[in-house]
Design a protein around this motif. Structure first.
Motif, PDB file in Angstrom:
ATOM      1  N   GLY A  52      -8.997   8.414 -19.390  1.00 13.27           N
ATOM      2  CA  GLY A  52      -7.887   7.963 -19.124  1.00 13.27           C
ATOM      3  C   GLY A  52      -7.595   6.506 -19.151  1.00 13.27           C
ATOM      4  N   LEU A  53      -6.364   6.387 -18.673  1.00 17.35           N
ATOM      5  CA  LEU A  53      -5.790   4.879 -18.097  1.00 17.35           C
ATOM      6  C   LEU A  53      -5.615   4.790 -16.877  1.00 17.35           C
ATOM      7  CD1 LEU A  53      -3.704   3.903 -21.133  1.00 17.35           C
ATOM      8  CD2 LEU A  53      -6.141   3.312 -20.816  1.00 17.35           C
ATOM      9  N   MET A  54      -5.535   5.862 -15.920  1.00 14.11           N
ATOM     10  CA  MET A  54      -5.095   5.708 -14.588  1.00 14.11           C
ATOM     11  C   MET A  54      -6.307   5.141 -13.569  1.00 14.11           C
ATOM     12  SD  MET A  54      -2.083   6.583 -14.026  1.00 14.11           S
ATOM     13  CE  MET A  54      -0.932   7.209 -15.249  1.00 14.11           C
ATOM     14  N   TYR A  55      -5.887   3.801 -13.110  1.00 19.01           N
ATOM     15  CA  TYR A  55      -6.886   3.054 -12.485  1.00 19.01           C
ATOM     16  C   TYR A  55      -6.191   2.742 -11.356  1.00 19.01           C
ATOM     17  CZ  TYR A  55     -10.434  -0.568 -11.917  1.00 19.01           C
ATOM     18  OH  TYR A  55     -11.418  -1.431 -11.651  1.00 19.01           O
ATOM     19  N   ALA A  56      -6.932   2.543 -10.108  1.00 23.77           N
ATOM     20  CA  ALA A  56      -6.375   1.951  -8.944  1.00 23.77           C
ATOM     21  C   ALA A  56      -7.390   0.795  -8.583  1.00 23.77           C
ATOM     22  CB  ALA A  56      -5.941   2.714  -8.055  1.00 23.77           C
ATOM     23  N   PRO A  57      -6.698  -0.503  -8.188  1.00 28.06           N
ATOM     24  CA  PRO A  57      -7.591  -1.652  -7.814  1.00 28.06           C
ATOM     25  C   PRO A  57      -8.005  -1.063  -6.511  1.00 28.06           C
ATOM     26  CG  PRO A  57      -5.529  -2.587  -8.670  1.00 28.06           C
ATOM     27  CD  PRO A  57      -5.344  -0.878  -8.557  1.00 28.06           C
ATOM     28  N   PRO A  58      -8.979  -1.791  -5.960  1.00 34.52           N
ATOM     29  CA  PRO A  58      -9.657  -1.519  -4.789  1.00 34.52           C
ATOM     30  C   PRO A  58      -8.687  -1.629  -3.359  1.00 34.52           C
ATOM     31  CG  PRO A  58     -11.122  -2.918  -5.875  1.00 34.52           C
ATOM     32  CD  PRO A  58      -9.960  -3.002  -6.539  1.00 34.52           C
ATOM     33  N   VAL A  59      -8.782  -0.725  -2.563  1.00 34.06           N
ATOM     34  CA  VAL A  59      -7.857  -0.720  -1.308  1.00 34.06           C
ATOM     35  C   VAL A  59      -8.938  -1.513  -0.207  1.00 34.06           C
ATOM     36  CG1 VAL A  59      -6.815   0.512   0.628  1.00 34.06           C
ATOM     37  CG2 VAL A  59      -6.604   1.143  -1.944  1.00 34.06           C
ATOM     38  N   ARG A  60      -8.913  -2.732  -0.266  1.00 37.09           N
ATOM     39  CA  ARG A  60      -9.736  -3.222   0.758  1.00 37.09           C
ATOM     40  C   ARG A  60      -8.850  -4.673   1.234  1.00 37.09           C
ATOM     41  NH1 ARG A  60     -14.699  -4.046   0.875  1.00 37.09           N
ATOM     42  NH2 ARG A  60     -15.437  -2.521  -0.202  1.00 37.09           N
TER      43      ARG A  60
ATOM     44  N   ILE B  34     -12.382   5.781   1.638  1.00 34.89           N
ATOM     45  CA  ILE B  34     -11.541   7.055   2.043  1.00 34.89           C
ATOM     46  C   ILE B  34     -11.204   6.552   3.394  1.00 34.89           C
ATOM     47  CG2 ILE B  34     -11.522   9.153   2.831  1.00 34.89           C
ATOM     48  CD1 ILE B  34     -13.476   9.922   0.483  1.00 34.89           C
ATOM     49  N   GLN B  35     -12.060   5.846   4.020  1.00 37.58           N
ATOM     50  CA  GLN B  35     -11.520   5.547   5.668  1.00 37.58           C
ATOM     51  C   GLN B  35     -10.116   4.428   5.488  1.00 37.58           C
ATOM     52  OE1 GLN B  35     -14.904   4.493   7.939  1.00 37.58           O
ATOM     53  NE2 GLN B  35     -15.858   6.454   8.170  1.00 37.58           N
ATOM     54  N   ARG B  36     -10.638   3.570   4.765  1.00 35.74           N
ATOM     55  CA  ARG B  36      -9.523   2.532   4.673  1.00 35.74           C
ATOM     56  C   ARG B  36      -8.245   2.997   4.000  1.00 35.74           C
ATOM     57  NH1 ARG B  36     -14.065  -0.804   3.105  1.00 35.74           N
ATOM     58  NH2 ARG B  36     -13.602  -0.391   0.665  1.00 35.74           N
ATOM     59  N   LEU B  37      -8.376   4.006   2.816  1.00 32.05           N
ATOM     60  CA  LEU B  37      -7.241   4.521   2.049  1.00 32.05           C
ATOM     61  C   LEU B  37      -6.352   5.274   3.177  1.00 32.05           C
ATOM     62  CD1 LEU B  37      -5.412   4.815  -0.470  1.00 32.05           C
ATOM     63  CD2 LEU B  37      -7.023   7.075  -0.618  1.00 32.05           C
ATOM     64  N   LEU B  38      -7.188   6.004   4.269  1.00 35.33           N
ATOM     65  CA  LEU B  38      -6.395   7.015   5.011  1.00 35.33           C
ATOM     66  C   LEU B  38      -6.008   6.462   6.411  1.00 35.33           C
ATOM     67  CD1 LEU B  38      -8.234  10.314   4.375  1.00 35.33           C
ATOM     68  CD2 LEU B  38      -6.181   9.497   3.242  1.00 35.33           C
ATOM     69  N   GLY B  39      -6.395   5.029   6.501  1.00 34.01           N
ATOM     70  CA  GLY B  39      -6.086   4.367   7.629  1.00 34.01           C
ATOM     71  C   GLY B  39      -6.737   4.579   9.119  1.00 34.01           C
ATOM     72  N   VAL B  40      -7.925   5.108   8.744  1.00 33.13           N
ATOM     73  CA  VAL B  40      -9.123   5.178   9.794  1.00 33.13           C
ATOM     74  C   VAL B  40      -9.495   3.795  10.289  1.00 33.13           C
ATOM     75  CG1 VAL B  40     -11.027   6.238  10.500  1.00 33.13           C
ATOM     76  CG2 VAL B  40      -9.489   7.442   9.131  1.00 33.13           C
ATOM     77  N   THR B  41      -9.893   3.069   9.138  1.00 37.92           N
ATOM     78  CA  THR B  41     -10.428   1.697   9.326  1.00 37.92           C
ATOM     79  C   THR B  41      -9.416   0.553   8.502  1.00 37.92           C
ATOM     80  OG1 THR B  41     -11.963   1.764   7.745  1.00 37.92           O
ATOM     81  CG2 THR B  41     -12.472   2.515   9.979  1.00 37.92           C
ATOM     82  N   GLY B  42      -9.656  -0.661   8.975  1.00 38.39           N
ATOM     83  CA  GLY B  42      -9.252  -1.616   7.777  1.00 38.39           C
ATOM     84  C   GLY B  42      -7.745  -2.213   8.060  1.00 38.39           C
ATOM     85  N   GLU B  43      -6.796  -1.402   8.691  1.00 38.01           N
ATOM     86  CA  GLU B  43      -5.610  -1.904   8.827  1.00 38.01           C
ATOM     87  C   GLU B  43      -4.616  -2.346   7.566  1.00 38.01           C
ATOM     88  OE1 GLU B  43      -5.957  -4.745  11.884  1.00 38.01           O
ATOM     89  OE2 GLU B  43      -6.222  -3.676  13.375  1.00 38.01           O
ATOM     90  N   MET B  44      -4.975  -1.552   6.487  1.00 45.09           N
ATOM     91  CA  MET B  44      -4.369  -1.838   5.233  1.00 45.09           C
ATOM     92  C   MET B  44      -2.666  -1.619   5.520  1.00 45.09           C
ATOM     93  SD  MET B  44      -6.883  -2.636   3.148  1.00 45.09           S
ATOM     94  CE  MET B  44      -7.900  -3.206   4.480  1.00 45.09           C
ATOM     95  N   GLY B  45      -2.323  -0.726   6.117  1.00 45.75           N
ATOM     96  CA  GLY B  45      -0.890  -0.509   6.356  1.00 45.75           C
ATOM     97  C   GLY B  45      -0.213  -1.612   6.874  1.00 45.75           C
ATOM     98  N   GLN B  46      -0.845  -2.606   7.849  1.00 43.44           N
ATOM     99  CA  GLN B  46      -0.356  -3.581   8.279  1.00 43.44           C
ATOM    100  C   GLN B  46      -0.059  -4.846   7.312  1.00 43.44           C
ATOM    101  OE1 GLN B  46      -2.073  -5.063  11.851  1.00 43.44           O
ATOM    102  NE2 GLN B  46      -2.626  -2.997  12.581  1.00 43.44           N
ATOM    103  N   LYS B  47      -0.872  -4.694   6.367  1.00 43.59           N
ATOM    104  CA  LYS B  47      -0.749  -5.839   5.277  1.00 43.59           C
ATOM    105  C   LYS B  47       0.684  -5.528   4.684  1.00 43.59           C
ATOM    106  CE  LYS B  47      -5.867  -6.005   5.027  1.00 43.59           C
ATOM    107  NZ  LYS B  47      -6.249  -7.217   6.187  1.00 43.59           N
ATOM    108  N   LEU B  48       0.838  -3.891   4.509  1.00 41.17           N
ATOM    109  CA  LEU B  48       2.151  -3.849   3.697  1.00 41.17           C
ATOM    110  C   LEU B  48       3.324  -3.603   4.681  1.00 41.17           C
ATOM    111  CD1 LEU B  48       0.577  -0.929   1.524  1.00 41.17           C
ATOM    112  CD2 LEU B  48       1.262  -2.956   0.432  1.00 41.17           C
ATOM    113  N   HIS B  49       3.004  -3.891   5.844  1.00 43.16           N
ATOM    114  CA  HIS B  49       4.193  -3.914   7.026  1.00 43.16           C
ATOM    115  C   HIS B  49       4.407  -2.473   6.970  1.00 43.16           C
ATOM    116  CE1 HIS B  49       4.320  -8.332   6.771  1.00 43.16           C
ATOM    117  NE2 HIS B  49       4.230  -8.095   5.349  1.00 43.16           N
TER     118      HIS B  49
END
Length: 341
Positions: free
Chosen positions: A333-341, A274-289
């Motif tokens: 169901g079929l709704m599945y998201a790959p890991p956010v990391r 959850i921390q990575r998804l919400l931008g608390v840690t991990g800088e995932m947004g930067q990877k998407l610019h």
């Protein structure tokens, strides 16, 4: 001589790499410069993409346009909606008239290759069915020998219908019409015995366009797979990544129990996912610019996948559709998201 050959090979290999880099991000750059996402939507399909009585666009497809805007620009309202017919939609995307197409469009091999499209994750798993008046007296599509069937031209629906009748060795008469509104009108005025389309569209027509919905029935046969979702042009991986992960973020949020109502308190969650998804840690947004709060902005302003589904097409909406295949993978169901990391 060997060094010259090696250098030449390296130079030859460098050319396509440079070209790819030069193209990357062009759509995203244009979106940022313009300050809005231009999104191609349906001309009017309640539940998926249609203006309300005040002119505000609503629907599941429309909300995914807003999700992309929230991720790209931090504001889900920064979207320009361009209504497109089935015939217009691909040309509009290929020509750059729209940045993303979110218009109940089926992901197929030919569209992925010949038309030069990249499909983001499926946002609605649908299937083609038949709508008939109860007065016709049939309970199965296999009882429609010799029937006249209304269908929208330029769709996979038209091809699937021909396959179905051919496979079941039945004769039929297609009545092909370009616009969704006209094909619906033709069916309701009795010009054809049945209307074939995605089952979700048939439910929309029965709920919104008939005087008495109980006078009509959707036959039990589902004759095709119709994975519907947003599409972008080939050649801009940066933009494709952002559209793709905007959809995944809504699915991941639902799986983690993050909603538009509790997303602020979830910022304090000890769960590293959850921390990575919400931008608390991990800088995932930067990877998407984009800003690291890209997913937070989607969830806060648009909601998670379950919220989007329920308010537009779910059990409490006029369409009253069940989740079915569109449930999360952990719920069958079929709704599945790959890991956010």
């Amino acid at each position: 001589m060997k060094k010259i050959i090696v250098a030449s090979v390296a130079a030859a290999l460098a050319v396509p790499l440079y070209s790819e880099n030069a193209r990357a991000g062009a759509t995203f750059d244009a979106v940022k410069a313009r300050g809005e996402v231009i999104c191609g939507v349906h001309t009017g399909l309640p539940g998926f993409g249609a203006p309300d009585d005040k002119g505000n666009w609503t629907g599941l497809d429309v909300d995914f346009c807003r999700a992309v805007a929230a991720a790209a620009l931090g504001d889900a309202k920064k979207v320009k909606f361009v209504p497109l017919t089935a015939q217009q939609r691909f040309t509009a995307l290929q020509s750059g008239e729209v940045d993303v197409l979110s218009r109940n469009t089926t992901w197929t091999l030919s569209r992925d290759t010949d038309l030069g499209l990249n499909f983001a994750p499926t946002t609605y798993y649908d299937g083609q069915g038949f709508l008939v008046a109860k007065a016709l007296g049939v309970s199965s599509a296999k009882e429609m020998e010799g029937a006249t069937v209304c269908v929208q031209t330029g769709t996979t629906t038209e091809l699937n219908m021909a396959d179905f009748f051919r496979a079941n060795e039945m004769q039929f008469q297609p009545l092909t019409i370009e616009s969704y509104e006209e094909v619906t009108s033709a069916f309701l005025s009795g010009r054809c015995d049945a209307l074939t389309s995605d089952a979700s569209q048939l439910a929309t027509i029965r709920a919104n366009s008939t005087r008495n919905p109980s006078d009509y029935v959707i036959l039990p046969e589902i004759i095709s797979k119709e994975p519907l979702g947003p599409a972008v042009r080939h050649g801009d991986d940066e933009w494709f990544d952002l559209v793709k992960w905007s959809v995944f973020a809504t699915i991941e949020a639902e799986e983690k129990g993050i909603t538009s109502e509790n997303v602020d308190s979830m910022m304090d969650s000890p769960d590293p996912n959850i921390q990575r998804l919400l931008g608390v840690t991990g800088e995932m947004g930067q990877k998407l610019h984009v800003d690291d709060k890209w997913a937070y902005n989607i969830i806060k302003q648009v909601g998670n996948y379950g919220e989007i589904f329920e308010r537009n097409v779910g059990a409490d909406s006029p369409l009253e559709l069940s989740r079915g295949l569109n449930a999360l993978w952990i719920e069958g169901g079929l709704m599945y998201a790959p890991p956010v990391r």
